[in-house]
Design a protein around this motif. Sequence first.
Motif, PDB file in Angstrom:
ATOM      1  N   ILE A 279       0.828  -1.201   0.000  1.00 21.96           N
ATOM      2  CA  ILE A 279       0.000   0.000   0.000  1.00 21.96           C
ATOM      3  C   ILE A 279       0.864   1.253   0.000  1.00 21.96           C
ATOM      4  CG2 ILE A 279      -1.605   1.370   1.373  1.00 21.96           C
ATOM      5  CD1 ILE A 279      -3.015  -0.846   0.008  1.00 21.96           C
ATOM      6  N   SER A 280       1.919   1.269   0.819  1.00 25.01           N
ATOM      7  CA  SER A 280       2.776   2.463   0.845  1.00 25.01           C
ATOM      8  C   SER A 280       3.486   2.655  -0.486  1.00 25.01           C
ATOM      9  CB  SER A 280       3.780   2.394   2.005  1.00 25.01           C
ATOM     10  OG  SER A 280       4.636   1.284   1.900  1.00 25.01           O
ATOM     11  N   ASN A 281       3.869   1.563  -1.144  1.00 26.70           N
ATOM     12  CA  ASN A 281       4.431   1.693  -2.490  1.00 26.70           C
ATOM     13  C   ASN A 281       3.428   2.351  -3.438  1.00 26.70           C
ATOM     14  OD1 ASN A 281       6.970   0.594  -2.100  1.00 26.70           O
ATOM     15  ND2 ASN A 281       6.392  -1.458  -2.709  1.00 26.70           N
ATOM     16  N   ALA A 282       2.178   1.869  -3.379  1.00 22.53           N
ATOM     17  CA  ALA A 282       1.151   2.391  -4.276  1.00 22.53           C
ATOM     18  C   ALA A 282       0.842   3.852  -3.977  1.00 22.53           C
ATOM     19  CB  ALA A 282      -0.118   1.549  -4.156  1.00 22.53           C
ATOM     20  N   MET A 283       0.890   4.232  -2.695  1.00 22.85           N
ATOM     21  CA  MET A 283       0.679   5.631  -2.325  1.00 22.85           C
ATOM     22  C   MET A 283       1.741   6.549  -2.928  1.00 22.85           C
ATOM     23  SD  MET A 283      -0.086   5.159   1.719  1.00 22.85           S
ATOM     24  CE  MET A 283      -1.699   4.729   2.395  1.00 22.85           C
ATOM     25  N   LEU A 284       2.961   6.030  -3.040  1.00 23.69           N
ATOM     26  CA  LEU A 284       4.093   6.828  -3.497  1.00 23.69           C
ATOM     27  C   LEU A 284       4.307   6.767  -5.011  1.00 23.69           C
ATOM     28  CD1 LEU A 284       6.639   5.721  -0.736  1.00 23.69           C
ATOM     29  CD2 LEU A 284       5.710   8.031  -0.990  1.00 23.69           C
ATOM     30  N   LEU A 285       3.915   5.664  -5.626  1.00 22.50           N
ATOM     31  CA  LEU A 285       4.329   5.373  -7.005  1.00 22.50           C
ATOM     32  C   LEU A 285       3.978   6.475  -8.003  1.00 22.50           C
ATOM     33  CD1 LEU A 285       5.612   3.447  -9.037  1.00 22.50           C
ATOM     34  CD2 LEU A 285       3.425   2.217  -9.161  1.00 22.50           C
ATOM     35  N   ASN A 338      -4.531   7.789  -0.188  1.00 23.51           N
ATOM     36  CA  ASN A 338      -3.298   8.494   0.122  1.00 23.51           C
ATOM     37  C   ASN A 338      -3.038   8.373   1.621  1.00 23.51           C
ATOM     38  OD1 ASN A 338      -4.898  10.515   1.409  1.00 23.51           O
ATOM     39  ND2 ASN A 338      -5.037  11.675  -0.509  1.00 23.51           N
ATOM     40  N   LEU A 339      -1.929   8.910   2.080  1.00 25.69           N
ATOM     41  CA  LEU A 339      -1.562   8.767   3.488  1.00 25.69           C
ATOM     42  C   LEU A 339      -2.576   9.442   4.413  1.00 25.69           C
ATOM     43  CD1 LEU A 339       2.169   9.321   2.812  1.00 25.69           C
ATOM     44  CD2 LEU A 339       1.375   7.434   4.234  1.00 25.69           C
ATOM     45  N   ASP A 345      -1.692  10.680  10.901  1.00 23.63           N
ATOM     46  CA  ASP A 345      -1.849  12.013  11.482  1.00 23.63           C
ATOM     47  C   ASP A 345      -0.854  12.992  10.868  1.00 23.63           C
ATOM     48  OD1 ASP A 345      -2.969  13.719  13.844  1.00 23.63           O
ATOM     49  OD2 ASP A 345      -0.781  13.934  13.976  1.00 23.63           O
ATOM     50  N   GLU A 346      -1.353  14.143  10.416  1.00 21.28           N
ATOM     51  CA  GLU A 346      -0.498  15.092   9.696  1.00 21.28           C
ATOM     52  C   GLU A 346       0.606  15.659  10.581  1.00 21.28           C
ATOM     53  OE1 GLU A 346      -0.861  18.882   6.638  1.00 21.28           O
ATOM     54  OE2 GLU A 346      -2.635  18.170   7.730  1.00 21.28           O
ATOM     55  N   LYS A 347       0.288  16.005  11.826  1.00 23.33           N
ATOM     56  CA  LYS A 347       1.312  16.563  12.710  1.00 23.33           C
ATOM     57  C   LYS A 347       2.395  15.532  13.007  1.00 23.33           C
ATOM     58  CE  LYS A 347      -1.461  20.105  15.034  1.00 23.33           C
ATOM     59  NZ  LYS A 347      -1.992  20.583  16.332  1.00 23.33           N
ATOM     60  N   GLU A 348       1.974  14.306  13.259  1.00 24.45           N
ATOM     61  CA  GLU A 348       2.958  13.252  13.516  1.00 24.45           C
ATOM     62  C   GLU A 348       3.803  13.005  12.273  1.00 24.45           C
ATOM     63  OE1 GLU A 348       3.150   8.619  15.145  1.00 24.45           O
ATOM     64  OE2 GLU A 348       1.205   9.617  14.888  1.00 24.45           O
TER      65      GLU A 348
END
Length: 395
Positions: A279-285, A338-339, A345-348
């Motif tokens: 999933i993180s790969n797909a979010m970034l690709l 997306n993330l 969490d955006e701040k984290e």
Amino acid sequence: MNVSTVHLPKSIFYGQGSFGKVGEETAKLGQKALIISDHVMKSLGNLEKCHDYLKHAGVAFVDYLEVASEPTDQYVHEALSLKEIEQCDVIIALGGGSCIDTAKAVAVLATNSGNISDYMNLKTLAKNKPLPLLAIPTTAGTGSEATDVTVITNTSNDVKMMIKQPAFMPEIAIVDPVLTISSPKNTTSATGIDALTHALEAYISRKAHPFTDHMALSAIKLITENILEAYHNGSNLEARDKMIYGSMQAGIAFSNASVCLVHGMSRPIGALFHVPHGISNAMLLPAILEYTKDSCVERLAEIGRFLYPDLKGFSNENMANRVVDNILDLCRSLTIPNLKTWGVDEKEFESVLEKMARDAMDSGSPANNPKVPTESEIISLYRRAYVYEHSLKKV
């Protein structure tokens, strides 16, 4: 003179019903097997089938089933301790990439000293032959059954360690598409995009060579043409067959040509926010392909001409754009979030951007990218990926 090398398992058993080879092949390698798997494989009945095959071949066995997430050094330590207590002399990995990567680390540490973290970035070389490992994937994604790479999270510093040495190559790969029928839709999409990313990055990698090019192009075609069918109709064995074959080819391609920026940036997301690797790969690709595109227009155009031979008269740039846009469409069709929508969490996220960028660079993978980023560019790409709208195609 440029000399390319190709590393593969000693034997690959591929095709429907190949799972049935596990008993006789294990018997050739040892007398007692440590099976590294998970409770999902047990609930599906695949573990029991493995037991039956081993019993029929006269092989004793013991199970380690605690791989409940992406692999960590804790899983490696626990499985290695069980192996020592039970005096196992052969290892079987049954499951997804997490089970296989855990098993690779155990196989190497069983005959070599130290902790798995010692082997990152070639700080320590495995000098002794590992315990024989049979890798049996149940997802069409990581291709780990045919790679000399393991990815293990160091729980002391939240770093996903990408470790690559010949010793981590399984002795035998058993690739049976029937075992992937049970993969749910979200696993099918995540692992499928992971495999596609392996193939794409292998093709544009600075370390690519003709053998890996052939494997990567074949994998890209098989995956892009079959992933939606496997996603929507998981019982279609023909689509599952082509997906796991493409996944294995993609694994062979990246193991011998290396991955690039997507994987380098993906690992810190998994380590810190526990987003599954595919999933993180797909979010970034898509965002990273857009960033990289201008530095590999010709290579992307070659992919396009292989995938779409009927498209005539396209310039390299137009064909490269077609490839990138179609990958974006594919991610949209597979409902890749997306993330932000995933729940990070955006701040984290903002608070760890510098650490993630450093960890990505330290992994070495970004250096293989056609366009090598700075840490500040990686931070910018993380921010873009955080809110990237896969559903919005560029006009």
